[in-house]
Scaffold this active site. Sequence first.
Site, PDB file in Angstrom:
ATOM      1  N   SER A  16       0.849  -1.195   0.000  1.00 30.95           N
ATOM      2  CA  SER A  16       0.000   0.000   0.000  1.00 30.95           C
ATOM      3  C   SER A  16       0.885   1.247   0.000  1.00 30.95           C
ATOM      4  CB  SER A  16      -0.910  -0.014   1.215  1.00 30.95           C
ATOM      5  OG  SER A  16      -0.115   0.007   2.374  1.00 30.95           O
ATOM      6  N   ASP A 151      -5.763  -9.040  -0.734  1.00 35.49           N
ATOM      7  CA  ASP A 151      -6.478  -8.787   0.523  1.00 35.49           C
ATOM      8  C   ASP A 151      -7.841  -9.477   0.459  1.00 35.49           C
ATOM      9  OD1 ASP A 151      -4.425  -7.052   1.057  1.00 35.49           O
ATOM     10  OD2 ASP A 151      -5.592  -5.223   0.730  1.00 35.49           O
ATOM     11  N   LYS A 227      10.767  -7.024 -19.143  1.00 37.41           N
ATOM     12  CA  LYS A 227      10.428  -8.162 -18.277  1.00 37.41           C
ATOM     13  C   LYS A 227       8.990  -8.058 -17.784  1.00 37.41           C
ATOM     14  CE  LYS A 227      14.373 -10.026 -15.804  1.00 37.41           C
ATOM     15  NZ  LYS A 227      15.154  -9.779 -14.589  1.00 37.41           N
ATOM     16  N   CYS A 385     -10.642  25.263  13.042  1.00 36.25           N
ATOM     17  CA  CYS A 385     -11.535  24.416  13.839  1.00 36.25           C
ATOM     18  C   CYS A 385     -11.042  24.306  15.287  1.00 36.25           C
ATOM     19  CB  CYS A 385     -11.720  23.059  13.148  1.00 36.25           C
ATOM     20  SG  CYS A 385     -13.266  22.268  13.642  1.00 36.25           S
ATOM     21  N   HIS A 511     -13.442  24.401   7.827  1.00 35.77           N
ATOM     22  CA  HIS A 511     -12.197  23.806   7.314  1.00 35.77           C
ATOM     23  C   HIS A 511     -11.904  24.332   5.910  1.00 35.77           C
ATOM     24  CE1 HIS A 511     -11.263  20.772  10.394  1.00 35.77           C
ATOM     25  NE2 HIS A 511     -12.564  20.826  10.612  1.00 35.77           N
ATOM     26  N   GLU A 513      -9.213  24.197   4.274  1.00 33.28           N
ATOM     27  CA  GLU A 513      -8.235  23.390   3.519  1.00 33.28           C
ATOM     28  C   GLU A 513      -8.881  22.491   2.480  1.00 33.28           C
ATOM     29  OE1 GLU A 513      -9.034  23.020   6.692  1.00 33.28           O
ATOM     30  OE2 GLU A 513      -8.782  20.983   7.458  1.00 33.28           O
TER      31      GLU A 513
HETATM   32  N1  GLN Z   1     -12.796  18.653  18.400  1.00 33.22           N
HETATM   33  C1  GLN Z   1     -13.407  19.853  17.953  1.00 33.22           C
HETATM   34  C2  GLN Z   1     -14.905  19.694  17.733  1.00 33.22           C
HETATM   35  O1  GLN Z   1     -15.392  18.597  17.695  1.00 33.22           O
HETATM   36  C3  GLN Z   1     -12.736  20.353  16.695  1.00 33.22           C
HETATM   37  C4  GLN Z   1     -12.960  19.461  15.535  1.00 33.22           C
HETATM   38  C5  GLN Z   1     -11.987  19.723  14.405  1.00 33.22           C
HETATM   39  O2  GLN Z   1     -10.980  20.382  14.585  1.00 33.22           O
HETATM   40  N2  GLN Z   1     -12.284  19.209  13.252  1.00 33.22           N
HETATM   41  O3  GLN Z   1     -15.615  20.656  17.608  1.00 33.22           O
END
Ligand code: GLN
Length: 535
Positions: A16, A151, A227, A385, A511, A513
Amino acid sequence: MQSETRYIFVTGGVMSGLGKGVVSSSIAKLLQLSNQKVSCVKIDPYLNYDAGTMNPIAHGEVFVTEDGGECDMDIGNYERFLNQNIPRTHNITTAQIYSSVIEAERHGEYLGACVQIIPHVTDAIKDRIRDIAKSENLDVLVVECGGTVGDIESLPFLEALRQMRLEDGSDNVIFVHVTLAPSLDVVGEQKTKPTQHSVQELRRIGIQPDLMAVRCSRPLETSAKRKISLFSNVSEKDVFSCHDVESILMVPQMLYDQGIVDVIFKKFGKVGLVNTSTNWDKWNAIVNSFVSVKDQVKIAMVGKYVKLADSYVSVNHALKHAGAKIGRNVTIDWIDSEELNGNMDKLLQYNGIIVPGGFGERGAEGIIRTANFAREKNIPYLGICFGFQLAAVAFGRYVCGLPSANSTEINPDTPDPVIDLLPEQKFIENKGGSLRLGANEIKVEDNTLGFKIYKSGTIIKRHRHRYEFNQKYLELFNTKGLQFSGYSDNKKRMEILEIPNHAFYLGIQFHPEFGSRPGYPEESFEAFIRAASNA
Ligand code: GLN
């Protein structure tokens, strides 16, 4: 049954972590650059219903989709390569398939039949894949089967893919097998035996690969290619070298240069390649922006899942996207917050500090100290977060005179719960899929750093959390100089915090990202890297 959609099934052998996801994304990218409507699916043969309950240190990041799926991190690769959102249905697990079969059985849908892996489970797998292809009207669907051939868990999936080749015909289904050709030292001969064995294993279950993608550190030597061709029963021109390159974004070009698009189009019987030069110009400009970056900017990433780079793969990528956009080479040092218990001065060498998402008590105190240190020392800070929540805790403790302020996630008995459970979470007991997930609308206040970054009063961002800022403390925090510039659900939840007159101090409950793409960095990352670079 003749389908409209062509399928490319990607399997993996030898071990993997070979980069099947990058190979799958790169093939999909090449087809997208050839004006095909394409998407990707990831099959995860494990028994978890989704990736949400898995530890990121063992399994890598949980990628959150726009529609609230907690998915395997390969979905993130697909989104970044294709610059398109991937729905949660594109991450298929054993648990999802079996649940649907068991549910159908309970509803009596099998009309008295004995329910078996073949055909009932394999039918459920094929239906799921075909539904995606059909409902999204795709020209090509790339399906990556996780795990390694051999697997036990992946057997029903591979069997279903084998059947699809039989049913849809070899003009419509291609198998790509990704393996490894290791060399024992830098100049040593490339070994093909592991690849030979893994193709044998694949053939034993009835699948003959059409294309081989061979991971190796240096370009695959002609003798090794010969090969592999001979033992795999794949012609030499269909064996592709996937050697190490400076950036994963260069993999599509590397495969293209070896003729993979022609090979795929020919196998699919698609003639007359479309003119794609404008698509390529755009893509090449993006790839080059990553390769030509010069000046360095040093970022400290402080958290608890720092041991595996994959735990925060989207954050790493988002930082790099931002750097590439403004011509900076972002170097990231992962710092374990558990080790930040005394002198914080080692953080002074960094141009910026980022605290990504996280869960639980371990390492939290180090993060709280980090958030405070960044504020006091005027170091650009981006808290995501958990990094938003603990920045609020730090502000409560060190500025608002609440020395015991905390999140109830860390100390349920704190006298000052500045971060507390979302009210609707109070009675939820199930841990899987029960957080506040996916895209939600956020209002951004005018004349704030948040507005300067997003240039809009309304943004839509992905979430994954159970806790939030406790509004009881809103006024106190405001009077002490912390501003909440973004909120959702009619101000019910705070989403962005900032400290005016700081070099850059931004906490965000969502988030960012997951929405960052090469060439199109998410705005808060770009602003953070600009601040860290003084650009
Ligand atoms: N643990 C925090 C919550 O549940 C932050 C979660 C996170 O950072 N994704 O709100």
